[in-house]
Design a protein around this motif. Sequence first.
Motif, PDB file in Angstrom:
ATOM      1  N   GLU A 159       9.902  14.226   3.598  1.00 57.77           N
ATOM      2  CA  GLU A 159       9.824  15.079   2.741  1.00 57.77           C
ATOM      3  C   GLU A 159       8.766  15.194   1.581  1.00 57.77           C
ATOM      4  OE1 GLU A 159      13.324  17.258  -0.047  1.00 57.77           O
ATOM      5  OE2 GLU A 159      13.953  15.721   1.316  1.00 57.77           O
ATOM      6  N   ASP A 160       8.698  13.962   1.186  1.00 57.60           N
ATOM      7  CA  ASP A 160       7.801  13.807  -0.037  1.00 57.60           C
ATOM      8  C   ASP A 160       6.478  13.486   0.328  1.00 57.60           C
ATOM      9  OD1 ASP A 160       9.630  13.666  -2.223  1.00 57.60           O
ATOM     10  OD2 ASP A 160      10.300  12.061  -1.211  1.00 57.60           O
ATOM     11  N   GLY A 161       5.816  13.689   1.584  1.00 52.72           N
ATOM     12  CA  GLY A 161       4.648  13.262   1.968  1.00 52.72           C
ATOM     13  C   GLY A 161       4.058  11.666   1.544  1.00 52.72           C
ATOM     14  N   LEU A 162       5.046  10.892   1.644  1.00 50.70           N
ATOM     15  CA  LEU A 162       4.836   9.512   1.102  1.00 50.70           C
ATOM     16  C   LEU A 162       5.130   8.504   2.082  1.00 50.70           C
ATOM     17  CD1 LEU A 162       6.021   9.988  -2.718  1.00 50.70           C
ATOM     18  CD2 LEU A 162       3.614   9.557  -1.902  1.00 50.70           C
ATOM     19  N   ALA A 163       4.472   7.267   2.112  1.00 47.92           N
ATOM     20  CA  ALA A 163       4.880   6.326   2.768  1.00 47.92           C
ATOM     21  C   ALA A 163       4.543   4.833   1.954  1.00 47.92           C
ATOM     22  CB  ALA A 163       4.200   6.103   4.130  1.00 47.92           C
ATOM     23  N   ALA A 164       5.102   3.763   2.083  1.00 46.32           N
ATOM     24  CA  ALA A 164       4.873   2.595   1.630  1.00 46.32           C
ATOM     25  C   ALA A 164       4.962   1.276   2.386  1.00 46.32           C
ATOM     26  CB  ALA A 164       5.660   2.289   0.285  1.00 46.32           C
ATOM     27  N   VAL A 165       4.102   0.564   2.197  1.00 42.45           N
ATOM     28  CA  VAL A 165       4.126  -0.903   3.241  1.00 42.45           C
ATOM     29  C   VAL A 165       4.117  -1.841   2.315  1.00 42.45           C
ATOM     30  CG1 VAL A 165       2.766  -2.269   4.727  1.00 42.45           C
ATOM     31  CG2 VAL A 165       2.775   0.179   5.260  1.00 42.45           C
ATOM     32  N   CYS A 166       4.910  -2.924   2.704  1.00 39.98           N
ATOM     33  CA  CYS A 166       4.962  -4.177   1.725  1.00 39.98           C
ATOM     34  C   CYS A 166       4.932  -5.541   2.645  1.00 39.98           C
ATOM     35  CB  CYS A 166       6.241  -4.239   1.037  1.00 39.98           C
ATOM     36  SG  CYS A 166       6.448  -2.863  -0.279  1.00 39.98           S
ATOM     37  N   LEU A 173       9.544   5.732  -4.390  1.00 41.63           N
ATOM     38  CA  LEU A 173      10.144   6.493  -5.516  1.00 41.63           C
ATOM     39  C   LEU A 173       9.324   6.680  -6.916  1.00 41.63           C
ATOM     40  CD1 LEU A 173      12.914   7.828  -6.644  1.00 41.63           C
ATOM     41  CD2 LEU A 173      13.539   5.464  -7.368  1.00 41.63           C
ATOM     42  N   ILE A 174       8.641   5.662  -7.095  1.00 42.10           N
ATOM     43  CA  ILE A 174       7.752   5.498  -8.469  1.00 42.10           C
ATOM     44  C   ILE A 174       6.607   6.841  -8.100  1.00 42.10           C
ATOM     45  CG2 ILE A 174       5.577   4.376  -9.317  1.00 42.10           C
ATOM     46  CD1 ILE A 174       7.345   2.124  -8.885  1.00 42.10           C
ATOM     47  N   VAL A 175       5.829   6.987  -6.901  1.00 44.47           N
ATOM     48  CA  VAL A 175       5.107   8.071  -6.749  1.00 44.47           C
ATOM     49  C   VAL A 175       5.732   9.362  -6.796  1.00 44.47           C
ATOM     50  CG1 VAL A 175       3.241   8.925  -5.459  1.00 44.47           C
ATOM     51  CG2 VAL A 175       3.371   6.603  -5.844  1.00 44.47           C
ATOM     52  N   ALA A 176       6.906   9.199  -5.850  1.00 48.22           N
ATOM     53  CA  ALA A 176       7.412  10.749  -5.864  1.00 48.22           C
ATOM     54  C   ALA A 176       8.026  11.517  -7.279  1.00 48.22           C
ATOM     55  CB  ALA A 176       8.775  10.483  -4.942  1.00 48.22           C
ATOM     56  N   GLU A 177       8.253  10.421  -8.117  1.00 46.65           N
ATOM     57  CA  GLU A 177       8.909  10.911  -9.260  1.00 46.65           C
ATOM     58  C   GLU A 177       7.651  11.142 -10.512  1.00 46.65           C
ATOM     59  OE1 GLU A 177      12.233   8.380 -11.015  1.00 46.65           O
ATOM     60  OE2 GLU A 177      13.430   9.093  -9.514  1.00 46.65           O
ATOM     61  N   ALA A 178       6.586  10.333 -10.432  1.00 45.13           N
ATOM     62  CA  ALA A 178       5.794  10.480 -11.389  1.00 45.13           C
ATOM     63  C   ALA A 178       4.798  11.601 -10.961  1.00 45.13           C
ATOM     64  CB  ALA A 178       4.926   8.969 -11.595  1.00 45.13           C
ATOM     65  N   GLU A 179       4.495  11.765  -9.467  1.00 45.03           N
ATOM     66  CA  GLU A 179       3.646  12.634  -9.313  1.00 45.03           C
ATOM     67  C   GLU A 179       4.325  13.490  -7.891  1.00 45.03           C
ATOM     68  OE1 GLU A 179      -0.413  11.282  -8.623  1.00 45.03           O
ATOM     69  OE2 GLU A 179       0.023   9.606 -10.018  1.00 45.03           O
ATOM     70  N   PRO A 180       5.409  14.391  -8.139  1.00 45.16           N
ATOM     71  CA  PRO A 180       6.118  15.040  -7.250  1.00 45.16           C
ATOM     72  C   PRO A 180       4.996  15.985  -6.492  1.00 45.16           C
ATOM     73  CG  PRO A 180       6.399  15.993  -9.477  1.00 45.16           C
ATOM     74  CD  PRO A 180       5.908  14.770  -9.685  1.00 45.16           C
ATOM     75  N   GLY A 237       0.863  -1.229   0.222  1.00 43.43           N
ATOM     76  CA  GLY A 237      -0.159   0.017  -0.147  1.00 43.43           C
ATOM     77  C   GLY A 237       0.920   1.081  -0.136  1.00 43.43           C
ATOM     78  N   VAL A 238       0.234   2.411  -0.324  1.00 46.38           N
ATOM     79  CA  VAL A 238       0.981   3.784  -0.557  1.00 46.38           C
ATOM     80  C   VAL A 238       0.204   4.841   0.097  1.00 46.38           C
ATOM     81  CG1 VAL A 238       1.852   5.587  -2.116  1.00 46.38           C
ATOM     82  CG2 VAL A 238       2.412   3.063  -2.740  1.00 46.38           C
ATOM     83  N   VAL A 239       0.955   5.649   1.001  1.00 48.46           N
ATOM     84  CA  VAL A 239       0.139   6.589   1.434  1.00 48.46           C
ATOM     85  C   VAL A 239       0.574   7.928   0.849  1.00 48.46           C
ATOM     86  CG1 VAL A 239      -0.313   7.945   3.763  1.00 48.46           C
ATOM     87  CG2 VAL A 239      -0.067   5.215   3.749  1.00 48.46           C
ATOM     88  N   ARG A 240      -0.003   8.762   0.860  1.00 47.53           N
ATOM     89  CA  ARG A 240       0.072  10.317   0.194  1.00 47.53           C
ATOM     90  C   ARG A 240      -0.332  11.296   1.174  1.00 47.53           C
ATOM     91  NH1 ARG A 240      -0.113  11.739  -5.681  1.00 47.53           N
ATOM     92  NH2 ARG A 240      -2.566  11.667  -5.545  1.00 47.53           N
ATOM     93  N   ASP A 241       0.404  12.139   1.986  1.00 45.26           N
ATOM     94  CA  ASP A 241      -0.122  13.305   2.688  1.00 45.26           C
ATOM     95  C   ASP A 241      -1.551  12.694   3.738  1.00 45.26           C
ATOM     96  OD1 ASP A 241       1.255  15.095   1.433  1.00 45.26           O
ATOM     97  OD2 ASP A 241      -0.078  15.592   0.006  1.00 45.26           O
ATOM     98  N   GLY A 242      -1.103  11.628   4.298  1.00 47.23           N
ATOM     99  CA  GLY A 242      -1.745  10.897   5.467  1.00 47.23           C
ATOM    100  C   GLY A 242      -2.964  10.115   5.024  1.00 47.23           C
ATOM    101  N   ARG A 243      -3.100   9.775   3.745  1.00 50.20           N
ATOM    102  CA  ARG A 243      -4.147   9.132   3.144  1.00 50.20           C
ATOM    103  C   ARG A 243      -3.957   7.982   2.319  1.00 50.20           C
ATOM    104  NH1 ARG A 243      -6.186  12.903   0.901  1.00 50.20           N
ATOM    105  NH2 ARG A 243      -7.805  13.565   2.701  1.00 50.20           N
ATOM    106  N   THR A 244      -4.223   6.855   2.477  1.00 49.18           N
ATOM    107  CA  THR A 244      -4.062   5.584   1.546  1.00 49.18           C
ATOM    108  C   THR A 244      -4.447   6.010   0.425  1.00 49.18           C
ATOM    109  OG1 THR A 244      -3.883   4.065   3.543  1.00 49.18           O
ATOM    110  CG2 THR A 244      -4.266   3.066   1.310  1.00 49.18           C
TER     111      THR A 244
END
Length: 460
Positions: free
Chosen positions: A308-315, A334-341, A35-42
């Motif tokens: 810094e990116d406001g991102l998190a990932a869980v595997c 990295l995928i999300v940070a580069e595709a959607e900074p 899963g991926v989290v951005r700015d506190g939301r999955t």
Amino acid sequence: MTSSFETLLPGTERALLHRIAVAQREGRAPSFAAGVVRDGRTVWSGSRTGGDGHAPDAETQYRIGSITKVFTAVLVMRLRDEGLIGLEDPLEKHLPGTGVGEVTIAQLLGHGSGLAAESPAPWWERTPGTTRPELADVLGERPSVHPAGRLFHYSNPGYTLLGSLVEAVRGVSWEEALRTGILEPLGLGRTTVRPVAPAADGWAVHPWADVMMPEPAEDLGIMAPAGQLWSTVGDLCRFAAFLAEGDDRVLSRASVEEMRVPSVPPAAGDPDGGYGLGLQLLRRDGRTLVGHTGSLPGFVATLWVSVEDGLAAVCLANATSGPLPSLVAADLVLIVAEAEPRLPEPWRPLPETEVDAELLALTGPWYWGTYAYGLRVGAGRGVTLEPLKGVGRRASFRALPEGGWIGLDGYYQGETLRVVRRPDGSVSHLDLGSFVFTREPYEQGDAVPGGVDEAGWRGL
């Protein structure tokens, strides 16, 4: 406030799914969930499975191994914030009779205690906790293998001690402290000490053939605080959001930030790694990731946060070895940070109530010797001092109630910046930990240590 997007772009989602599909196949994992989290939301979750029938989803439990240590560390930090313990207290002050000497709570949190990495045989991860009913059984006859405070040496018994510390100070079991202190406030209803269906089975995959063998799922007993928990992608994504921002119901933002500060030098040969107070630190592709990895027989897991990116990932995967969730989780970030900074915060002028003529008069160039620095004013009367060219010591400062500022980062973290005035009230210079900053470089009459040559500037 940064604009927030509820979903990811289709191309980004496809890249994330492809990454975990490759991980599941090449790692030969019975299943792999992420899963991926951005700015506190999955904002994304996905899975791959090698079995028929229902694939794991965000609510399927996996064992998370040493990610459990982060939960234990949060419980200890709560005790500190409530004034019940001090991080520099010797453990024996609150938990006497362990035999670990003057080892401090902070050293245990950061794996700088010098304690052994594992408990005495038999292998604790594949045997029931009843094999080690007391702390003495976990520590053995030689609990320390290094001097305390000297170097990083990962210690599972160290976190067993921290779990027992929580129980001793709270007066309840570690499990009860966990439930009331973290799980219920954060809504982590699928994080449990023992598996609750639907839960993945743990497997050992043969290294040279596509066959499997079930792994035991032992109750670790007194060692539970080091690696017992079961959780889900959904719950760990919510926990990751907490580790990024804090939550006053559990632990303040400032205390969570404190957990991310390196506590001991990194292990030899690992310049990109480190450890804070219960959190692993990793430099990857120019980013700092914080979180933890975990493994127990049949399972591997990773949670990484890029603040810094406001991102998190869980595997999460249910195989003893093969998948590399630590690398995959970093790749998902990295995928999300580069595709959607992340969009930067919009520039905003200061509120009228924060505009201070005396503070504005301090802005602009200052000189430490001949080095040119600029002073900027920010929100809340904070200031930033940064070199105007070349390499220098940049730092941000928070205003103190009694006047002056305290350094927040870099070389000047914890140091005091203050304004020194002349008898007539005019500004003489800035003092930063005894360093003098003047408005001009070596101006006659300025308070420059050692004085200024009376002949002034000259040519050769």
